[in-house]
Write a protein that holds these residues in place. Sequence first.
Motif, PDB file in Angstrom:
ATOM      1  N   ASP A 151      12.518 -55.338 -26.315  1.00  0.00           N
ATOM      2  CA  ASP A 151      11.747 -54.155 -25.919  1.00  0.00           C
ATOM      3  C   ASP A 151      11.135 -54.276 -24.529  1.00  0.00           C
ATOM      4  O   ASP A 151      10.204 -53.562 -24.206  1.00  0.00           O
ATOM      5  N   SER A 152      11.691 -55.162 -23.693  1.00  0.00           N
ATOM      6  CA  SER A 152      11.153 -55.314 -22.338  1.00  0.00           C
ATOM      7  C   SER A 152      11.581 -54.142 -21.450  1.00  0.00           C
ATOM      8  O   SER A 152      12.571 -53.476 -21.723  1.00  0.00           O
ATOM      9  N   TYR A 153      10.815 -53.916 -20.382  1.00  0.00           N
ATOM     10  CA  TYR A 153      11.092 -52.767 -19.511  1.00  0.00           C
ATOM     11  C   TYR A 153      12.400 -52.901 -18.756  1.00  0.00           C
ATOM     12  O   TYR A 153      12.979 -51.920 -18.322  1.00  0.00           O
TER      13      TYR A 153
ATOM     14  N   ASP B  52      17.703 -48.059  -9.482  1.00  0.00           N
ATOM     15  CA  ASP B  52      17.310 -46.786 -10.076  1.00  0.00           C
ATOM     16  C   ASP B  52      15.879 -46.812 -10.618  1.00  0.00           C
ATOM     17  O   ASP B  52      15.495 -45.974 -11.418  1.00  0.00           O
ATOM     18  N   TRP B  53      15.097 -47.809 -10.192  1.00  0.00           N
ATOM     19  CA  TRP B  53      13.693 -47.907 -10.606  1.00  0.00           C
ATOM     20  C   TRP B  53      12.852 -46.986  -9.719  1.00  0.00           C
ATOM     21  O   TRP B  53      12.997 -47.009  -8.499  1.00  0.00           O
ATOM     22  N   PRO B  54      11.970 -46.134 -10.284  1.00  0.00           N
ATOM     23  CA  PRO B  54      11.191 -45.225  -9.441  1.00  0.00           C
ATOM     24  C   PRO B  54      10.218 -45.966  -8.530  1.00  0.00           C
ATOM     25  O   PRO B  54       9.712 -47.027  -8.877  1.00  0.00           O
TER      26      PRO B  54
ATOM     27  N   GLU C 224       7.289 -50.250 -21.528  1.00  0.00           N
ATOM     28  CA  GLU C 224       7.435 -48.934 -20.943  1.00  0.00           C
ATOM     29  C   GLU C 224       8.765 -48.882 -20.186  1.00  0.00           C
ATOM     30  O   GLU C 224       9.084 -49.814 -19.449  1.00  0.00           O
ATOM     31  N   ARG C 225       9.527 -47.805 -20.376  1.00  0.00           N
ATOM     32  CA  ARG C 225      10.779 -47.715 -19.632  1.00  0.00           C
ATOM     33  C   ARG C 225      10.797 -46.445 -18.797  1.00  0.00           C
ATOM     34  O   ARG C 225      11.067 -45.380 -19.313  1.00  0.00           O
ATOM     35  N   PRO C 226      10.502 -46.559 -17.490  1.00  0.00           N
ATOM     36  CA  PRO C 226      10.436 -45.358 -16.655  1.00  0.00           C
ATOM     37  C   PRO C 226      11.804 -44.684 -16.553  1.00  0.00           C
ATOM     38  O   PRO C 226      12.840 -45.320 -16.737  1.00  0.00           O
ATOM     39  N   GLU C 227      11.786 -43.393 -16.241  1.00  0.00           N
ATOM     40  CA  GLU C 227      13.017 -42.621 -16.073  1.00  0.00           C
ATOM     41  C   GLU C 227      13.896 -43.224 -14.983  1.00  0.00           C
ATOM     42  O   GLU C 227      13.409 -43.794 -14.016  1.00  0.00           O
ATOM     43  N   PHE C 228      15.194 -43.055 -15.139  1.00  0.00           N
ATOM     44  CA  PHE C 228      16.113 -43.498 -14.092  1.00  0.00           C
ATOM     45  C   PHE C 228      16.035 -42.524 -12.926  1.00  0.00           C
ATOM     46  O   PHE C 228      16.041 -41.319 -13.135  1.00  0.00           O
ATOM     47  N   VAL C 229      15.933 -43.046 -11.708  1.00  0.00           N
ATOM     48  CA  VAL C 229      16.033 -42.163 -10.551  1.00  0.00           C
ATOM     49  C   VAL C 229      17.426 -42.365  -9.956  1.00  0.00           C
ATOM     50  O   VAL C 229      18.117 -43.308 -10.282  1.00  0.00           O
TER      51      VAL C 229
ATOM     52  N   ARG D 115      18.895 -53.380 -16.866  1.00  0.00           N
ATOM     53  CA  ARG D 115      18.973 -52.068 -16.206  1.00  0.00           C
ATOM     54  C   ARG D 115      19.919 -52.091 -15.019  1.00  0.00           C
ATOM     55  O   ARG D 115      20.677 -51.154 -14.797  1.00  0.00           O
TER      56      ARG D 115
END
Lengths: 540, 170, 185
Positions: free
Chosen positions: C93-95, A124-126, A140-145, C59
Amino acid sequence: MVDKILAEYGAVVLDRNAKRLVVQVDDKQLRPLAEKLFESGFYYANGVGVDERGLGHDFAMYHVFASEKDKLYLVVKVSTSNLKLPSITPVIPGSNWAEREAMDMLGLEFEGHPEPERLILPDDWPKGVYPLRKEFDYNERPEFVERKPESTPQRTDVVQLPLGPYHPALHEPEYFEIHVDGEVITDAKYRGFHIHRGMEKLAEGRLTLNQVPFLAERICGICGFTHSIAYCQAVADAAGLDWPERAKYIGVILLEIERLHSHLLWVGVVFHLLGFDSGFMHMWRIREKVMDIAEALTGNRKTYGLVLIGGMRRDIDESRKNWVLKTLTELREETERVSKDIFGMKELINRIKGIGVLPKEDARALGVLGPVARASGIDTDVRRDHPYLAYDKLDFKVPVYPEGDVLARLLVRYDEIIESFRLLEQALSEMPQGDVMIEDYTIPSGRVGLGATEAPRGEDVHFVITGVESKVYRWHPRAPTYNNLPSVPIMLRGNNIADAPIIIASIDPCFSCTDHVAIVRKGKVIWKGPLGEGVKQVGR
Amino acid sequence: MGRFGLIFKSIAKGRVTEKYPFAPIELPEGFRGKPEIDPEKCIGCGACATVCPPSAIQIHVDEEQGYKTIDLFLGRCIFCARCEEVCPAEAIRLTKEFELAAASEEDLHQVVKLKMAKCAGCGRPFDTVRHLQFIAEKLPEEQKPMLALCPDCRAKLASKILTVAARRHR
Amino acid sequence: MMFKKSLWVFHLNSGSCNGCDIEVLNIFTPKQDVERLGIKLVGSPRHADAIAFTGPITRECLPKAIEAFMAVPEPKIVLAIGSCACGGGIWFDSYAVIGGIKEFYKILKEKHGIEPPTTIYIPGCPPKPEAIIYGVALARKAVEQKQKSEIFVEESDIDDAATLFKEATSTRHFIPKIEVIKRGE
């Protein structure tokens, strides 16, 4: 001889010392040079993509090769200004994931790569967001795609057994798909990198040079200390530091304690998988004493947290040393006695004899490391071939067995347990007096350093570029399971499904260290062609 | 003979299981357990927060109330004892306590709030009173008045002094 | 007390380094042997009373962890084992990670409307096997909780630096003597 090869391909030497050599080549010369190196006995040890814009250059790829014969690590650098580089995977299969990792994390493109697919980042990484580029913030945490559906379609012609990501036989989240024909395994598929925690970026972003050893130690909860040593060796190599003698001996002591606990743990787990639980309990009972020693020497059962760039944070006093020596003697006798009983059990030996065979030629081609390589007749050991800490002053044997089956891997590790006891006794009694830490040092910026250690599972290679304000510019660890995992499909070839857990466990896989994809087709590893295609070809 | 040997060994070994949690266990000297800040000794210099690898110790400055908060969150601590090594006031140390389980996350915090001193120049709170006193002990008498100023005002004053001194020298 | 009899535990690794997982396994071996207390590891979340969470929840693991979490029948207990599960650990706080069980509950609440269950936090890196046993004992209310939050507020009347030290607004005390050093001497 290396110099002759390098001169032939126009390589420019950037930096050299007794243990490693850094050269730069033109991107057109890279593939022929890699092929030549591979032919003359080098194996692929590590591959690192670096965003060098902060150092006033462009993007670069560092390929690290190693040779036991020449006792040398060779770092080959290629730069690019348009993100395009030639792939060396067609000539050295071992560089497959290193290049895919650089594609994922930096957005480099490798021309001629057989499998240019996502490897590390979650589904789900852009697209187009590259975490290791310098403009990306570590937190930085990008939006879920939206997640794509599984790339491999369901097939009706083979029986597919899904295994994971949460399964009683796995202690870590991993996804296996095993294809069987009756009882016999024909194919295995693997989706990993569930445990990608973004530590390389974290090391560049938030942490300082002396905080990274604690991060490195948490790469793996079983063999973490050897990672922190490898990192500190790499920084010491970049800055030209030399530890005090006593610190080197203490490092050896703790590394060998870690090896003891890791191997005893592994032997126990193997017995458990064979349904031999009393052996498992005996092994873990013995291991508990090793954990007590670690706790007494370091203050914690695991994650010893004792190493900084300048050396060791704690000394071992005389009374504790004698207590450890006494406990080790008892432990050694106990291990030998229990093992004698266990190896006397014919049914156990017959159960693991001749299964999961890895022939020597395949082992070398894939560049397997550590006990797996030694059980397939490859005589390799970083402690002897590229000595670090005080290993060059100590006497130890490197066990090598030619059979290549699960029994050989058990015997190699058992012999190493006994060798570890010997090493510990020597190191403890020969330890010189003196300081354990140097505090007065400076770390120059922009220097390349390399550190290698022999972890319980094989060779760890850490690559470091130092930065300004006591930070690392780039740090890339390579764990041994990374190289050992592709050998599993070959071992599985033609074995029964009931033997699969023990064969997978026999390489002592550590998924938190590593992850990767491999496909096997009727016993032949398919390296070329994307993942989905490989599976399609299996259908008969 | 193997399997009988193992059975005899188990019988001969006797009980190896410890009685915990019904009886306490022994811990070796130097065990790294719960870190504790002694609030009476802490001077709020922030050295521990700087070295802490997981940022389990965080510093917040509340300029309106004039307080500096040192927040130790055990739920993130990796028990490496770097804070103990760098603390100049020996205020933080690792105890042997390991029974840290708690039913809520709030119970895992230790908070120390220290009073901050206002700058004599601009009136902004800039450092804890205790830290200033700690530094003052180490400074020669004639330099102490400088501590009444925040770093910004101090820099301004220093440049002023240098200008005057340079003019006189000429 | 929620569970009167044996507690069955499902172990969910959400991206841990293995340290905590091995310690969880460790409590089932001869030295600690928690099966004497009726605690058992089970292979399926549907058989479990409690989940032993390890790791900072990466994630990639998040959707799978949510699925496994929802498969455990109510009522359930969550044991957050280790510093990663409690507060995200060194990677908080890692990505690539969510950052611990509290963030996980936030996502559960937002996306699925699930209230957080009873949670026991067991810090440690990794926690000693005995610390895990203590946490389980705490979940069953067999022991008193020792760890309490502590807040210390300094009481002091002094709040301006001018009263602490003689003010330094005038320059005359400080004028240093400047010596000119010539190069090459």
